[in-house]
Motif scaffolding. Structure first.
Motif, PDB file in Angstrom:
ATOM      1  N   ASP A 186      75.878  68.157  76.153  1.00  0.00           N
ATOM      2  CA  ASP A 186      76.610  68.821  75.076  1.00  0.00           C
ATOM      3  C   ASP A 186      76.678  67.792  73.946  1.00  0.00           C
ATOM      4  O   ASP A 186      75.902  66.822  73.948  1.00  0.00           O
ATOM      5  CB  ASP A 186      78.014  69.248  75.557  1.00  0.00           C
ATOM      6  CG  ASP A 186      78.709  70.185  74.557  1.00  0.00           C
ATOM      7  OD1 ASP A 186      78.322  71.355  74.486  1.00  0.00           O
ATOM      8  OD2 ASP A 186      79.621  69.739  73.830  1.00  0.00           O
TER       9      ASP A 186
ATOM     10  N   LYS B  74      80.267  83.023  79.344  1.00  0.00           N
ATOM     11  CA  LYS B  74      78.861  82.949  78.904  1.00  0.00           C
ATOM     12  C   LYS B  74      77.894  83.189  80.064  1.00  0.00           C
ATOM     13  O   LYS B  74      76.942  83.954  79.940  1.00  0.00           O
ATOM     14  CB  LYS B  74      78.623  81.548  78.313  1.00  0.00           C
ATOM     15  CG  LYS B  74      77.403  81.434  77.464  1.00  0.00           C
ATOM     16  CD  LYS B  74      77.225  80.006  76.961  1.00  0.00           C
ATOM     17  CE  LYS B  74      78.415  79.523  76.134  1.00  0.00           C
ATOM     18  NZ  LYS B  74      78.179  78.181  75.572  1.00  0.00           N
TER      19      LYS B  74
ATOM     20  N   GLY C  40      75.940  79.438  66.955  1.00  0.00           N
ATOM     21  CA  GLY C  40      75.256  78.436  67.774  1.00  0.00           C
ATOM     22  C   GLY C  40      76.253  77.506  68.444  1.00  0.00           C
ATOM     23  O   GLY C  40      76.078  77.100  69.595  1.00  0.00           O
TER      24      GLY C  40
ATOM     25  N   GLY D 173      76.888  64.762  71.783  1.00  0.00           N
ATOM     26  CA  GLY D 173      76.976  63.325  72.057  1.00  0.00           C
ATOM     27  C   GLY D 173      76.288  62.885  73.341  1.00  0.00           C
ATOM     28  O   GLY D 173      76.296  61.704  73.679  1.00  0.00           O
TER      29      GLY D 173
ATOM     30  N   ALA E  72      76.525  75.552  63.835  1.00  0.00           N
ATOM     31  CA  ALA E  72      75.967  74.909  65.036  1.00  0.00           C
ATOM     32  C   ALA E  72      76.498  73.481  65.154  1.00  0.00           C
ATOM     33  O   ALA E  72      75.776  72.561  65.528  1.00  0.00           O
ATOM     34  CB  ALA E  72      74.437  74.923  64.981  1.00  0.00           C
TER      35      ALA E  72
ATOM     36  N   THR F 152      80.657  72.435  65.445  1.00  0.00           N
ATOM     37  CA  THR F 152      81.839  72.255  66.292  1.00  0.00           C
ATOM     38  C   THR F 152      82.818  73.423  66.122  1.00  0.00           C
ATOM     39  O   THR F 152      82.490  74.414  65.459  1.00  0.00           O
ATOM     40  CB  THR F 152      82.475  70.879  65.975  1.00  0.00           C
ATOM     41  OG1 THR F 152      83.518  70.627  66.901  1.00  0.00           O
ATOM     42  CG2 THR F 152      83.019  70.806  64.559  1.00  0.00           C
TER      43      THR F 152
ATOM     44  N   PHE G 273      72.931  69.743  62.455  1.00  0.00           N
ATOM     45  CA  PHE G 273      71.481  69.591  62.603  1.00  0.00           C
ATOM     46  C   PHE G 273      71.179  68.721  63.824  1.00  0.00           C
ATOM     47  O   PHE G 273      70.351  67.833  63.797  1.00  0.00           O
ATOM     48  CB  PHE G 273      70.894  68.996  61.312  1.00  0.00           C
ATOM     49  CG  PHE G 273      69.426  69.324  61.118  1.00  0.00           C
ATOM     50  CD1 PHE G 273      69.027  70.609  60.797  1.00  0.00           C
ATOM     51  CD2 PHE G 273      68.453  68.341  61.255  1.00  0.00           C
ATOM     52  CE1 PHE G 273      67.685  70.920  60.624  1.00  0.00           C
ATOM     53  CE2 PHE G 273      67.104  68.630  61.076  1.00  0.00           C
ATOM     54  CZ  PHE G 273      66.717  69.925  60.762  1.00  0.00           C
ATOM     55  N   GLY G 274      71.911  68.990  64.908  1.00  0.00           N
ATOM     56  CA  GLY G 274      71.660  68.274  66.161  1.00  0.00           C
ATOM     57  C   GLY G 274      70.701  69.077  67.008  1.00  0.00           C
ATOM     58  O   GLY G 274      69.785  69.718  66.495  1.00  0.00           O
TER      59      GLY G 274
ATOM     60  N   GLN H 270      85.536  76.164  62.395  1.00  0.00           N
ATOM     61  CA  GLN H 270      84.947  75.967  61.069  1.00  0.00           C
ATOM     62  C   GLN H 270      85.173  77.169  60.164  1.00  0.00           C
ATOM     63  O   GLN H 270      85.341  77.030  58.959  1.00  0.00           O
ATOM     64  CB  GLN H 270      83.442  75.691  61.201  1.00  0.00           C
ATOM     65  CG  GLN H 270      83.139  74.437  61.987  1.00  0.00           C
ATOM     66  CD  GLN H 270      83.809  73.227  61.379  1.00  0.00           C
ATOM     67  OE1 GLN H 270      83.572  72.887  60.222  1.00  0.00           O
ATOM     68  NE2 GLN H 270      84.680  72.574  62.136  1.00  0.00           N
TER      69      GLN H 270
ATOM     70  N   ARG I 199      80.617  66.419  77.106  1.00  0.00           N
ATOM     71  CA  ARG I 199      80.724  66.100  75.679  1.00  0.00           C
ATOM     72  C   ARG I 199      81.286  64.697  75.483  1.00  0.00           C
ATOM     73  O   ARG I 199      82.299  64.345  76.105  1.00  0.00           O
ATOM     74  CB  ARG I 199      81.644  67.135  75.014  1.00  0.00           C
ATOM     75  CG  ARG I 199      81.913  66.861  73.548  1.00  0.00           C
ATOM     76  CD  ARG I 199      82.708  67.975  72.914  1.00  0.00           C
ATOM     77  NE  ARG I 199      81.921  69.194  72.792  1.00  0.00           N
ATOM     78  CZ  ARG I 199      82.242  70.234  72.018  1.00  0.00           C
ATOM     79  NH1 ARG I 199      83.343  70.185  71.296  1.00  0.00           N
ATOM     80  NH2 ARG I 199      81.475  71.301  71.950  1.00  0.00           N
TER      81      ARG I 199
HETATM   82  P1  NAD Z   1      74.625  67.455  68.745  1.00  0.00           P
HETATM   83  O1  NAD Z   1      75.527  66.308  69.004  1.00  0.00           O
HETATM   84  O2  NAD Z   1      73.183  67.372  69.116  1.00  0.00           O
HETATM   85  O3  NAD Z   1      74.681  67.884  67.193  1.00  0.00           O
HETATM   86  C1  NAD Z   1      75.863  68.165  66.505  1.00  0.00           C
HETATM   87  C2  NAD Z   1      75.513  68.242  65.019  1.00  0.00           C
HETATM   88  O4  NAD Z   1      76.639  68.734  64.293  1.00  0.00           O
HETATM   89  C3  NAD Z   1      75.166  66.900  64.379  1.00  0.00           C
HETATM   90  O5  NAD Z   1      74.156  67.096  63.389  1.00  0.00           O
HETATM   91  C4  NAD Z   1      76.484  66.482  63.701  1.00  0.00           C
HETATM   92  O6  NAD Z   1      76.281  65.582  62.622  1.00  0.00           O
HETATM   93  C5  NAD Z   1      76.939  67.841  63.212  1.00  0.00           C
HETATM   94  N1  NAD Z   1      78.370  67.971  62.947  1.00  0.00           N
HETATM   95  C6  NAD Z   1      79.423  67.633  63.724  1.00  0.00           C
HETATM   96  N2  NAD Z   1      80.587  67.943  63.113  1.00  0.00           N
HETATM   97  C7  NAD Z   1      80.232  68.495  61.907  1.00  0.00           C
HETATM   98  C8  NAD Z   1      80.949  69.041  60.833  1.00  0.00           C
HETATM   99  N3  NAD Z   1      82.288  69.062  60.850  1.00  0.00           N
HETATM  100  N4  NAD Z   1      80.260  69.527  59.757  1.00  0.00           N
HETATM  101  C9  NAD Z   1      78.912  69.506  59.728  1.00  0.00           C
HETATM  102  N5  NAD Z   1      78.173  69.029  60.733  1.00  0.00           N
HETATM  103  C10 NAD Z   1      78.823  68.520  61.804  1.00  0.00           C
HETATM  104  O7  NAD Z   1      75.318  68.719  69.498  1.00  0.00           O
HETATM  105  P2  NAD Z   1      74.634  70.072  69.970  1.00  0.00           P
HETATM  106  O8  NAD Z   1      74.211  69.923  71.387  1.00  0.00           O
HETATM  107  O9  NAD Z   1      73.679  70.524  68.939  1.00  0.00           O
HETATM  108  O10 NAD Z   1      75.916  71.040  70.001  1.00  0.00           O
HETATM  109  C11 NAD Z   1      76.414  71.667  68.816  1.00  0.00           C
HETATM  110  C12 NAD Z   1      77.329  72.801  69.225  1.00  0.00           C
HETATM  111  O11 NAD Z   1      76.603  73.733  70.025  1.00  0.00           O
HETATM  112  C13 NAD Z   1      78.551  72.427  70.042  1.00  0.00           C
HETATM  113  O12 NAD Z   1      79.600  73.322  69.733  1.00  0.00           O
HETATM  114  C14 NAD Z   1      78.085  72.670  71.463  1.00  0.00           C
HETATM  115  O13 NAD Z   1      79.167  72.883  72.357  1.00  0.00           O
HETATM  116  C15 NAD Z   1      77.270  73.919  71.270  1.00  0.00           C
HETATM  117  N6  NAD Z   1      76.287  74.206  72.303  1.00  0.00           N
HETATM  118  C16 NAD Z   1      75.322  73.311  72.636  1.00  0.00           C
HETATM  119  C17 NAD Z   1      74.381  73.642  73.597  1.00  0.00           C
HETATM  120  C18 NAD Z   1      73.239  72.733  73.932  1.00  0.00           C
HETATM  121  O14 NAD Z   1      72.366  73.166  74.720  1.00  0.00           O
HETATM  122  N7  NAD Z   1      73.157  71.530  73.409  1.00  0.00           N
HETATM  123  C19 NAD Z   1      74.452  74.873  74.254  1.00  0.00           C
HETATM  124  C20 NAD Z   1      75.461  75.777  73.886  1.00  0.00           C
HETATM  125  C21 NAD Z   1      76.359  75.428  72.903  1.00  0.00           C
END
Ligand code: NAD
Length: 417
Positions: free
Chosen positions: A147, A95, A316, A149, A294, A296, A220-221, A299, A75
């Motif tokens: 993850d 997990k 998510g 970023g 989805a 952080t 919306f990441g 929340q 991350r």
């Molecule tokens: P990402 O960086 O692609 O997207 C994160 C999104 O969340 C962005 O749209 C950002 O603007 C938004 N965001 C951040 N803080 C916010 C807030 N306070 N309010 C509203 N929106 C906010 O990250 P990702 O890979 O999509 O991961 C998101 C979450 O899912 C994390 O908790 C991560 O640990 C978890 N996760 C990710 C994966 C994966 O495969 N990428 C797998 C399991 C869990």
């Protein structure tokens, strides 16, 4: 307590304590699981584009390797701390056990703002980080993934730096790679697909179809965007989404394909035609069938849990709900599909990627998606069977299922002392 003051590692430990007690875990194993096996802190000097040197702090934590190599993302975020990475590493242990893939739990991170780094700065930072943690990662030791970023390009730099040091191309050292470098078909949308599969199962438990259900998604990441697309394509109506810059809604349903195009160009969901702005905090309490946090951690807290109007929460994100919010949601009859189950689609396809790399034989997308459905539905059924058996909530049910599997491995192995 404000969300940022909630320590995620303590939040993990609070659930572990409840699960261990209900399960009857012996004291020695409880002590082992409450701790993390290994934590590495590294300082990373990086030459910035302006000619100045900056020193960043990075972490890699392995919570458990009882069932196999540690597995977990990297991350990049300003809020990264050792306790956050420790929590995320422990969640990976649970997990990987919930979906029953042969890995332990690890996680890494660097304290930085990825949006303010140029591509070159991000590459130099990543390479120095990998060089520093070289000794504890590897296909049989600890396998990173993306993850918040970080993305497939970041993983390509991890692969290259590691490979240069070991003097051979080692693509099983990392998952979530670009397809042309041994990445797996279906990995990009895997976590979102897992959200879709578990949301469908959860709706079925309520005796309702997924088609026509209303959905709100925070973030919306990778996870939120893909979950939105797949839920939309499955006939659900995504009515509200948000990101760091704001939130939007349309009660008739957002056109997710058009929104994805808009978000790719504008770097935010805000300002999307065919939507109206909404207060970001109110997205979590919007009247919908399914809420998907989805973004952080922390929340849904004791401050807003009673206002949640969703029938189902599919987590998510990792750790979006605090321990104090759990009983409030339960009391209000909200069905929570916990993070260690709901977002396990990513690590499941990461496992498939690692297997394909080691076999040197690549599977078709259809096979990957079918296997993912199989793993996720099994994990869902096992979680709810454990929940019913111990007369608890699905989060503690998932923890007990995982604890049982990791404890079994530990009992076979014994303690090396
Ligand atoms: P990402 O960086 O692609 O997207 C994160 C999104 O969340 C962005 O749209 C950002 O603007 C938004 N965001 C951040 N803080 C916010 C807030 N306070 N309010 C509203 N929106 C906010 O990250 P990702 O890979 O999509 O991961 C998101 C979450 O899912 C994390 O908790 C991560 O640990 C978890 N996760 C990710 C994966 C994966 O495969 N990428 C797998 C399991 C869990």
């Amino acid at each position: 307590m404000s969300a940022t003051l909630i320590n995620p590692y303590e939040a993990m430990q609070a659930r572990l304590r409840v699960a261990a007690q209900l399960y009857g875990l012996d004291d020695a194993l409880f002590k082992v699981f409450m701790a993390t096996n290994r934590s590495m802190i590294v300082s990373l000097p990086v030459l910035m584009d302006n000619g100045q040197w900056e020193v960043f702090t990075g972490y890699r934590v392995q919570h458990s390797t009882a069932r196999g190599p540690a597995k977990g993302g990297i991350r990049y975020d300003l809020n990264v701390s050792l306790d956050e990475i420790k929590a995320l590493a422990a969640w990976m242990t649970w997990k990987t056990a919930v979906v029953d893939v042969p890995f332990g739990g690890g996680k890494g991170g660097i304290v930085c703002d990825p949006n303010r780094l140029s591509l070159g700065e991000k590459e130099r930072l990543t390479r120095r980080y990998v060089a520093e943690i070289m000794d504890i990662i590897g296909p049989d030791r600890d396998v990173p993934a993306p993850d918040m970023g970080t993305d497939a390009q970041t993983m390509a730099w991890v692969l290259d730096t590691y490979s240069m040091h070991v003097r051979r191309t080692e693509n099983a050292v990392v998952t979530g790679k670009p397809l042309g470098l041994g990445g797996s078909l279906g990995r990009t949308e895997a976590t979102g697909r897992g959200v879709l599969i578990t949301a469908r199962e959860a709706m079925q438990r309520l005796g309702k179809p997924l088609a026509g259900a209303t959905v709100a998604i925070q973030g919306f990441g990778n996870v939120g965007g893909q979950a939105a697309r797949l839920l939309h394509e499955a006939g659900a109506r995504v009515v509200a989404v948000s990101d760091l810059k704001g939130a939007i809604k349309n009660d008739r349903g957002l056109d997710i394909h058009a929104l994805m195009k808009h978000a790719a160009e504008a770097k935010t969901v805000t300002g999307f035609k065919g939507s109206e702005p909404m207060e970001p905090a109110s997205l979590l309490t919007h009247a919908v069938d399914i809420l998907v946090p989805a973004a952080t951690e922390n929340q849904i807290t004791e401050h807003n849990a009673a206002q949640v109007r969703a029938k189902i929460i599919v987590e998510g994100a990792n750790g979006p709900t605090t321990p104090e919010a759990d009983p409030i949601l339960l009391e209000h009859g909200v069905l929570v599909v916990p993070d260690i189950l709901a977002n396990a689609g990513g690590v499941t396809v990461s496992y498939f990627e690692w297997v394909q790399n080691r076999q040197g034989f690549y599977w078709r997308e259809r096979e990957i998606n079918e296997r993912l459905v199989d793993y996720m539905t099994h994990a869902f059924q096992a979680t709810f069977a454990t929940t019913d058996k111990y007369k608890t909530n699905p989060r503690i049910g998932a923890y007990i299922l995982a604890l049982d599997r990791v404890a079994q491995a530990m009992r076979y192995r014994g303690f090396y002392a």
